[in-house]
Design a protein around this motif. Structure first.
Motif, PDB file in Angstrom:
ATOM      1  N   GLY A  15      46.491  57.711 -84.823  1.00 36.65           N
ATOM      2  CA  GLY A  15      45.486  58.192 -83.885  1.00 36.65           C
ATOM      3  C   GLY A  15      44.072  57.993 -84.372  1.00 36.65           C
ATOM      4  N   ASP A  16      43.843  58.160 -85.673  1.00 34.41           N
ATOM      5  CA  ASP A  16      42.497  58.056 -86.219  1.00 34.41           C
ATOM      6  C   ASP A  16      42.265  56.674 -86.809  1.00 34.41           C
ATOM      7  N   VAL A  17      41.089  56.150 -86.547  1.00 32.52           N
ATOM      8  CA  VAL A  17      40.709  54.865 -87.110  1.00 32.52           C
ATOM      9  C   VAL A  17      39.849  55.153 -88.329  1.00 32.52           C
ATOM     10  N   VAL A  18      40.149  54.521 -89.437  1.00 32.56           N
ATOM     11  CA  VAL A  18      39.397  54.719 -90.661  1.00 32.56           C
ATOM     12  C   VAL A  18      38.461  53.544 -90.849  1.00 32.56           C
ATOM     13  N   ARG A  19      37.185  53.835 -90.980  1.00 34.44           N
ATOM     14  CA  ARG A  19      36.205  52.784 -91.231  1.00 34.44           C
ATOM     15  C   ARG A  19      36.230  52.466 -92.717  1.00 34.44           C
ATOM     16  N   ILE A  20      36.340  51.210 -93.063  1.00 43.41           N
ATOM     17  CA  ILE A  20      36.457  50.842 -94.464  1.00 43.41           C
ATOM     18  C   ILE A  20      35.173  50.275 -95.028  1.00 43.41           C
ATOM     19  N   THR A  21      34.109  50.291 -94.271  1.00 40.29           N
ATOM     20  CA  THR A  21      32.844  49.768 -94.767  1.00 40.29           C
ATOM     21  C   THR A  21      31.697  50.580 -94.201  1.00 40.29           C
ATOM     22  N   THR A  22      30.614  50.614 -94.926  1.00 41.50           N
ATOM     23  CA  THR A  22      29.406  51.255 -94.419  1.00 41.50           C
ATOM     24  C   THR A  22      28.389  50.213 -93.993  1.00 41.50           C
ATOM     25  N   ALA A  23      28.806  48.965 -93.955  1.00 40.39           N
ATOM     26  CA  ALA A  23      27.895  47.890 -93.561  1.00 40.39           C
ATOM     27  C   ALA A  23      27.509  48.035 -92.096  1.00 40.39           C
ATOM     28  N   GLY A  24      26.257  47.792 -91.815  1.00 37.30           N
ATOM     29  CA  GLY A  24      25.777  47.858 -90.443  1.00 37.30           C
ATOM     30  C   GLY A  24      26.140  46.607 -89.665  1.00 37.30           C
ATOM     31  N   THR A  25      25.687  46.573 -88.442  1.00 40.26           N
ATOM     32  CA  THR A  25      25.935  45.400 -87.615  1.00 40.26           C
ATOM     33  C   THR A  25      25.030  44.255 -88.081  1.00 40.26           C
ATOM     34  N   SER A  26      25.310  43.067 -87.624  1.00 38.69           N
ATOM     35  CA  SER A  26      24.498  41.918 -88.031  1.00 38.69           C
ATOM     36  C   SER A  26      23.083  42.056 -87.476  1.00 38.69           C
ATOM     37  N   ARG A  27      22.149  41.388 -88.092  1.00 45.32           N
ATOM     38  CA  ARG A  27      20.741  41.460 -87.680  1.00 45.32           C
ATOM     39  C   ARG A  27      20.566  40.956 -86.250  1.00 45.32           C
ATOM     40  N   ALA A  28      21.272  39.902 -85.891  1.00 43.96           N
ATOM     41  CA  ALA A  28      21.155  39.352 -84.536  1.00 43.96           C
ATOM     42  C   ALA A  28      21.698  40.330 -83.500  1.00 43.96           C
ATOM     43  N   ASP A  29      22.832  40.973 -83.788  1.00 42.33           N
ATOM     44  CA  ASP A  29      23.394  41.955 -82.853  1.00 42.33           C
ATOM     45  C   ASP A  29      22.481  43.162 -82.708  1.00 42.33           C
ATOM     46  N   GLU A  30      21.900  43.592 -83.824  1.00 44.77           N
ATOM     47  CA  GLU A  30      21.001  44.744 -83.786  1.00 44.77           C
ATOM     48  C   GLU A  30      19.746  44.438 -82.967  1.00 44.77           C
ATOM     49  N   MET A  31      19.178  43.251 -83.165  1.00 44.11           N
ATOM     50  CA  MET A  31      17.985  42.866 -82.401  1.00 44.11           C
ATOM     51  C   MET A  31      18.310  42.723 -80.924  1.00 44.11           C
ATOM     52  N   SER A  32      19.467  42.183 -80.605  1.00 46.24           N
ATOM     53  CA  SER A  32      19.876  42.042 -79.211  1.00 46.24           C
ATOM     54  C   SER A  32      19.999  43.405 -78.541  1.00 46.24           C
ATOM     55  N   LYS A  33      20.592  44.360 -79.244  1.00 45.35           N
ATOM     56  CA  LYS A  33      20.746  45.705 -78.690  1.00 45.35           C
ATOM     57  C   LYS A  33      19.385  46.370 -78.487  1.00 45.35           C
ATOM     58  N   ARG A  34      18.487  46.221 -79.471  1.00 47.95           N
ATOM     59  CA  ARG A  34      17.153  46.813 -79.348  1.00 47.95           C
ATOM     60  C   ARG A  34      16.376  46.201 -78.187  1.00 47.95           C
ATOM     61  N   GLN A  35      16.463  44.886 -78.037  1.00 44.88           N
ATOM     62  CA  GLN A  35      15.754  44.220 -76.945  1.00 44.88           C
ATOM     63  C   GLN A  35      16.302  44.651 -75.591  1.00 44.88           C
ATOM     64  N   ARG A  36      17.620  44.789 -75.490  1.00 44.62           N
ATOM     65  CA  ARG A  36      18.237  45.224 -74.232  1.00 44.62           C
ATOM     66  C   ARG A  36      17.784  46.642 -73.885  1.00 44.62           C
TER      67      ARG A  36
END
Length: 111
Positions: A15-36
């Protein structure tokens, strides 16, 4: 009968998903989300300006000041939201309540 390979590659049904990294999203994905998000906020601001002009011309004197206020404050809110960073925690919660920052204690060496 299933092969050992298919048993290894099948995903667990937990039932629970375990995140195995604390890495953020890619720079391009982050910029795309901010622009949207910024484009959406500026579109709402444009609708507020047009709505203020229409309601002011229609004589709805109680509506247009609220729309003008929204059009004035939305750029500030949009910039703050666009500049907001990733809200992921820097520490990974461990299953079982372990402390992610815990380290082994060093013992003094005897010579």
């Amino acid at each position: 009968m299933s092969s050992p390979r298919s048993a290894r590659t099948s995903r667990p049904v937990h039932g629970d998903v375990v995140r195995i990294t604390t890495a953020g999203t890619s720079r391009a994905d982050e910029m795309s989300k901010r622009q949207r998000n910024y484009a959406i906020a500026m579109s709402i601001r444009t609708v507020c300006f047009i709505g203020a002009a229409v309601t002011g011309a229609a004589g709805l004197s109680w509506v247009w000041p609220w729309l003008i206020a929204g059009a004035i404050f939305l750029p500030y809110v949009a910039v703050v939201l666009a500049n907001a960073g990733d809200s992921r925690a820097s520490s990974l919660p461990l299953p079982g309540g372990g402390d992610p920052q815990r380290q082994l204690e060093s013992t003094p060496r005897e010579l």
